[in-house]
Design an enzyme around this catalytic site. Sequence first.
Site, PDB file in Angstrom:
ATOM      1  N   THR A 173       0.849   2.054   5.847  1.00 57.21           N
ATOM      2  CA  THR A 173       1.448   2.743   6.890  1.00 57.21           C
ATOM      3  C   THR A 173       1.645   3.693   7.044  1.00 57.21           C
ATOM      4  OG1 THR A 173       2.490   0.757   5.965  1.00 57.21           O
ATOM      5  CG2 THR A 173       3.366   1.363   8.042  1.00 57.21           C
ATOM      6  N   PHE A 174       1.614   4.802   5.759  1.00 55.40           N
ATOM      7  CA  PHE A 174       1.773   5.939   6.050  1.00 55.40           C
ATOM      8  C   PHE A 174       1.141   6.481   6.080  1.00 55.40           C
ATOM      9  CE2 PHE A 174       5.813   3.391   4.393  1.00 55.40           C
ATOM     10  CZ  PHE A 174       6.380   3.800   5.407  1.00 55.40           C
ATOM     11  N   ASP A 193       7.296  -1.357  -4.638  1.00 57.18           N
ATOM     12  CA  ASP A 193       6.727  -2.402  -3.838  1.00 57.18           C
ATOM     13  C   ASP A 193       5.274  -2.490  -4.092  1.00 57.18           C
ATOM     14  OD1 ASP A 193       5.738  -2.578  -1.478  1.00 57.18           O
ATOM     15  OD2 ASP A 193       4.951  -1.157  -0.365  1.00 57.18           O
ATOM     16  N   ILE A 237     -11.441   4.455   3.066  1.00 56.58           N
ATOM     17  CA  ILE A 237     -11.539   3.573   1.832  1.00 56.58           C
ATOM     18  C   ILE A 237     -10.192   2.111   1.803  1.00 56.58           C
ATOM     19  CG2 ILE A 237     -13.365   4.314  -0.222  1.00 56.58           C
ATOM     20  CD1 ILE A 237     -10.794   5.323  -1.256  1.00 56.58           C
ATOM     21  N   LYS A 261      -5.698  11.046  -0.287  1.00 59.42           N
ATOM     22  CA  LYS A 261      -4.552  10.194   0.330  1.00 59.42           C
ATOM     23  C   LYS A 261      -3.971  11.019   1.288  1.00 59.42           C
ATOM     24  CE  LYS A 261      -0.413   7.009  -0.004  1.00 59.42           C
ATOM     25  NZ  LYS A 261       0.217   6.114  -0.428  1.00 59.42           N
TER      26      LYS A 261
HETATM   27  N1  LIG Z   1      -6.751   6.152  -6.030  1.00 58.20           N
HETATM   28  C1  LIG Z   1      -7.568   5.649  -5.237  1.00 58.20           C
HETATM   29  N2  LIG Z   1      -8.668   5.220  -5.243  1.00 58.20           N
HETATM   30  C2  LIG Z   1      -9.299   3.432  -4.337  1.00 58.20           C
HETATM   31  N3  LIG Z   1      -8.926   2.778  -3.792  1.00 58.20           N
HETATM   32  C3  LIG Z   1      -7.564   3.693  -3.456  1.00 58.20           C
HETATM   33  C4  LIG Z   1      -6.767   4.886  -3.892  1.00 58.20           C
HETATM   34  N4  LIG Z   1      -5.711   4.279  -3.602  1.00 58.20           N
HETATM   35  C5  LIG Z   1      -5.172   3.841  -2.723  1.00 58.20           C
HETATM   36  N5  LIG Z   1      -6.309   2.989  -2.073  1.00 58.20           N
HETATM   37  C6  LIG Z   1      -6.072   2.565  -1.456  1.00 58.20           C
HETATM   38  O1  LIG Z   1      -5.822   3.015  -0.196  1.00 58.20           O
HETATM   39  C7  LIG Z   1      -4.529   1.388   0.251  1.00 58.20           C
HETATM   40  C8  LIG Z   1      -3.444   1.989   0.689  1.00 58.20           C
HETATM   41  O2  LIG Z   1      -2.824   3.338   0.069  1.00 58.20           O
HETATM   42  P1  LIG Z   1      -1.382   2.760  -0.040  1.00 58.20           P
HETATM   43  O3  LIG Z   1      -0.841   2.301  -0.276  1.00 58.20           O
HETATM   44  O4  LIG Z   1      -1.002   4.303  -1.489  1.00 58.20           O
HETATM   45  O5  LIG Z   1      -0.825   3.604   1.601  1.00 58.20           O
HETATM   46  P2  LIG Z   1       0.221   3.734   2.284  1.00 58.20           P
HETATM   47  O6  LIG Z   1       0.503   4.440   3.228  1.00 58.20           O
HETATM   48  O7  LIG Z   1       1.615   4.260   0.370  1.00 58.20           O
HETATM   49  O8  LIG Z   1       0.986   2.001   2.266  1.00 58.20           O
HETATM   50  P3  LIG Z   1       1.356   1.145   2.471  1.00 58.20           P
HETATM   51  O9  LIG Z   1       1.618   0.443   3.630  1.00 58.20           O
HETATM   52  O10 LIG Z   1       1.542   0.178   1.059  1.00 58.20           O
HETATM   53  O11 LIG Z   1       2.788   2.147   1.640  1.00 58.20           O
HETATM   54  C9  LIG Z   1      -4.393   1.114  -0.851  1.00 58.20           C
HETATM   55  O12 LIG Z   1      -3.984  -0.242  -0.534  1.00 58.20           O
HETATM   56  C10 LIG Z   1      -6.254   0.838  -1.981  1.00 58.20           C
HETATM   57  O13 LIG Z   1      -7.024  -0.267  -1.249  1.00 58.20           O
END
Ligand SMILES: Nc1ncnc2c1ncn2[C@@H]1O[C@H](COP(=O)(O)OP(=O)(O)OP(=O)(O)O)[C@@H](O)[C@H]1O
Length: 439
Positions: A30-31, A144, A26, A49
């Site tokens: 980046t991470f 962020d 979904i 995640k």
């Molecule tokens: N609990 C959730 N329910 C639904 N979608 C989610 C959830 N958590 C994250 N997402 C989706 O996944 C995407 C990426 O999540 P997240 O920003 O936590 O990842 P990241 O790797 O830390 O990203 P960034 O590059 O911003 O650091 C979010 O933009 C969102 O669309």
Amino acid sequence: MNLTRDGNCLCEHMYPPIDYRIVQKIGEGTFSEVLKAQSLRDGRYYACKSMKQPLDSVEQVNSLREVQAMKRLSPHPNIIQLHEIIFHKETGSLSLICELMEMNIYELIRGRQYPLPDSKIKNYMYQLCKSLDHMHRNEIFHRDVKPENILIRQDVLKLADFGSCRSMHSPPPHTEYISTRWYRAPECLLTDGYYSHKMDIWSAGCVFFEIISLSPLFPGTNELDQVSKIHNILGTPDSSLLHKFKQSRAMPFNFPPEKGCGLSSLIPHCSAVALSLLYQMLEYNPEERIGAGDTLRHPYFRELQMAEKRASGLCWAPGTLKGGETCGVASSMDHLWRIARQGRRQHHSKHVADTLIRRNGPPYPTELPKLNIFIPAPKMSSFPVSSLPPLAGTHRGSLPAFTSKKWHSRLPKQPRGEIHHQELKSYHMPPIEQKRGGY
Ligand SMILES: Nc1ncnc2c1ncn2[C@@H]1O[C@H](COP(=O)(O)OP(=O)(O)OP(=O)(O)O)[C@@H](O)[C@H]1O
């Protein structure tokens, strides 16, 4: 590639968490990669995640700032709830099982032709300000805040992605790259890390504008262009402020003086009271920028404050504002703010705001989501969030200090559409505890 039990593809770095059926991908950051997963224990759907970078130990998992922050901030109705942590010792793969949301704010507004109803915008912004207030009261700032990290489900909004957050007690300068350029506050752009929790308010102001207008407010193409986009709209700040910023940054500060076109011309349908809040959130000087608690007491949120007070059985005294703050008033807001920003900036600015603000402290409704507990499988550490050790430091103390700043200095976060996939693919990721620098 791995295959899940359903035959869905997962990326190499991932190990399907036991007791969950992966439904679909979904999101991706980046991470991490975010998957929709169904618990085989309770049948419910969650967001899983999965971190792209393997971790070495349970201790490392526990010291992740994302885990620590979510633990400290939960439960709160506007903070994403961490349900379970699954760490596979053999592969080092880590999955954070969180409550599942429908979409992020960017997905909500992307491709829309007509503005969202005012009531919806207000409702979302109120909840966003609540999440910031809660976080700042807990002495953490996010660093962020952007549409992609703000999730919604029906009419509920929750702040997510605490991987960049920091303790408010850690003294500047903060040397790592933080915040996505378009949402980066002037103090982050113009100083060498002398910023504070007020940067979150600026980012939230940019998000506020974007929800109203359906397009980003300051889509800078690089740092200098980012500053220039801010000046084009808000004008150049007092030279004294620039001088203060300049003391800590080796960057050309010969910005041509600009009056700025103001915000109201960009969002002519926006009410004066909404503009008033927007201007206070986008105050150039972080010391004069409105705090999260005060945003909640802003008259823009009057109905919501009243509804909350009614719900909590308290009586609300009528505010100083009469109804009908219209677009006509809005254009004069730009003018008032310009005056306010010249000379006696702080007092004047506050005076303008005070004509609209009535201070009332909204009560804090909180629901207490429950955590599930289950028995870990062999080689798999799975623990409910409630069993995690307390935060390193003290209860209001610092979040764990990570040492390397390299990750951020080499890979700044890119605004959407600017992620250089080639660059990312070939990148050697440092251990996850180093990925976003220290607190
Ligand atoms: N609990 C959730 N329910 C639904 N979608 C989610 C959830 N958590 C994250 N997402 C989706 O996944 C995407 C990426 O999540 P997240 O920003 O936590 O990842 P990241 O790797 O830390 O990203 P960034 O590059 O911003 O650091 C979010 O933009 C969102 O669309």
